[in-house]
Scaffold this motif. Structure first.
Motif, short mmCIF file in Angstrom:
data_model
loop_
_atom_site.label_atom_id
_atom_site.label_comp_id
_atom_site.label_asym_id
_atom_site.label_seq_id
_atom_site.Cartn_x
_atom_site.Cartn_y
_atom_site.Cartn_z
N LEU A 83 0.61 -1.11 -0.22
CA LEU A 83 -0.03 -0.06 0.05
C LEU A 83 0.93 1.30 -0.13
CD1 LEU A 83 -2.67 -1.21 2.38
CD2 LEU A 83 -3.07 -0.98 0.07
N GLN A 84 1.95 1.33 0.65
CA GLN A 84 2.86 2.45 0.87
C GLN A 84 3.43 2.59 -0.47
OE1 GLN A 84 5.73 1.41 4.06
NE2 GLN A 84 4.05 1.67 5.56
N LYS A 85 3.84 1.46 -1.37
CA LYS A 85 4.42 1.57 -2.69
C LYS A 85 3.49 1.96 -3.67
CE LYS A 85 6.55 -1.65 -6.48
NZ LYS A 85 6.76 -2.95 -6.52
N LEU A 86 2.28 1.72 -3.49
CA LEU A 86 1.29 2.25 -4.40
C LEU A 86 1.22 3.77 -4.15
CD1 LEU A 86 -1.80 3.45 -3.94
CD2 LEU A 86 -1.17 2.42 -6.20
N GLN A 87 1.29 4.34 -2.95
CA GLN A 87 1.18 5.63 -2.68
C GLN A 87 2.17 6.39 -3.34
OE1 GLN A 87 0.48 5.24 1.55
NE2 GLN A 87 -1.34 6.15 1.39
N LYS A 88 3.58 5.90 -3.10
CA LYS A 88 4.88 6.31 -3.69
C LYS A 88 4.59 6.50 -5.11
CE LYS A 88 9.69 5.85 -3.78
NZ LYS A 88 10.96 5.12 -2.90
N SER A 89 4.29 5.40 -5.74
CA SER A 89 4.15 5.31 -7.29
C SER A 89 3.22 6.32 -7.81
CB SER A 89 3.80 3.78 -7.57
OG SER A 89 4.70 2.94 -7.34
N LEU A 90 2.06 6.69 -7.13
CA LEU A 90 0.95 7.39 -7.33
C LEU A 90 1.43 8.97 -7.41
CD1 LEU A 90 -1.99 8.28 -8.36
CD2 LEU A 90 -2.61 8.10 -6.07
N VAL A 91 2.20 9.22 -6.24
CA VAL A 91 2.79 10.60 -6.39
C VAL A 91 3.86 10.81 -7.42
CG1 VAL A 91 4.42 12.11 -4.78
CG2 VAL A 91 2.51 10.84 -3.85
N ALA A 92 4.64 9.89 -7.67
CA ALA A 92 5.63 9.80 -8.77
C ALA A 92 4.92 10.05 -10.32
CB ALA A 92 6.47 8.76 -9.05
#
Length: 254
Positions: A83-92
């Motif tokens: 879930l954290q990886k998803l949030q980081k990818s979305l920001v990028a």
């Protein structure tokens, strides 16, 4: 219902996830299947992503699909790191001007096969590279929940008949026969994602960035898109042994 996007375009969200052209090709191949399936169906208002990928990417292609359809998105997963990886990818991706309207609701669950706490309020459920990471004994329960939660579902998993791909990717696989048994009735199944380059190719960050603007890369990706549209016409035996993904499209209850 879905826009026609090139592999070069889809390379941008793939890059935001830390992936490359192989993931962009996968996204393109999945969109071909989903576009044909969804074009004659009502637009979904509520979309569920039932588990994020085990290893590669964060399913930003599904967020893009939801944005195009104007659907609210809920994501469930049992791994805080995913879930954290998803949030980081979305920001990028948003820094590159993509998925600006995306604001998914994230729900951590205890186990992906036990989604009883999730209310059945969805029109469409999507999942990629998640089903295979469940124990074989838990997969039927997951499928029952998917059918309960949404009136339609599209599930994608690594092709268990392509040993070269599963060995190199480090992922477990599901054969088409196993997927058909899990999907049971009211399902369309098949093979997709057969890029014409060997699995396991890695590129430097500089090479990945260059691919977003290089003319030669643009031409090569256009050719890949043309090739991807021809996959469906290849012999079943070839697709069985070479495709990276098996899929099931489910409609109606169990």
């Amino acid at each position: 219902m879905l826009r026609t996007l090139s592999i070069k375009s889809l390379y941008v969200p793939a890059l935001a996830e830390g992936e490359g052209v192989g993931t962009a090709y996968e996204y393109f191949a999945k969109r071909l299947v989903l576009a044909r399936w969804l074009k004659n169906q009502p637009k979904p208002a509520h979309l569920l992503i039932a588990g994020l990928p085990e290893k590669y990417g964060s399913s930003l292609d599904f967020l893009l699909l939801a944005e195009e359809l104007g659907a609210a998105v809920t994501i469930v997963d049992e791994r805080p790191s995913a879930l954290q990886k998803l949030q980081k990818s979305l920001v990028a991706a948003q820094k590159e001007g993509w998925l600006m309207a995306a604001s998914p609701k994230l729900i951590p669950v205890h186990h992906l096969a036990d989604l009883g706490e999730i209310a059945p309020e969805f029109d469409l459920c999507l999942g990629s590279e998640g089903l295979q990471r469940l124990d074989a004994s838990d997969r039927p329960a997951y499928m029952r929940h998917v059918r309960r939660l949404a009136s339609r579902a599209a599930l994608f998993a690594p092709n268990g008949d392509n040993v070269a791909h599963t060995n190199i990717s480090g992922l477990a696989g599901i054969t088409l026969a196993e997927m058909q048994q899990l999907a049971r009735q009211n399902a369309q199944t098949g093979y997709i994602d057969m890029p014409p380059f060997p699995p396991g190719i890695t590129r430097s960050d500089e090479q990945r960035e260059q691919a977003t603007s290089g003319r030669f890369e643009a031409i090569a990706m256009w050719g890949l898109g043309f090739y991807a549209r021809l996959e469906h016409f290849l012999l079943t035996a070839v697709r069985r042994s070479q495709s990276h993904i098996v899929y099931a499209l489910l409609e109606g209850g169990d």
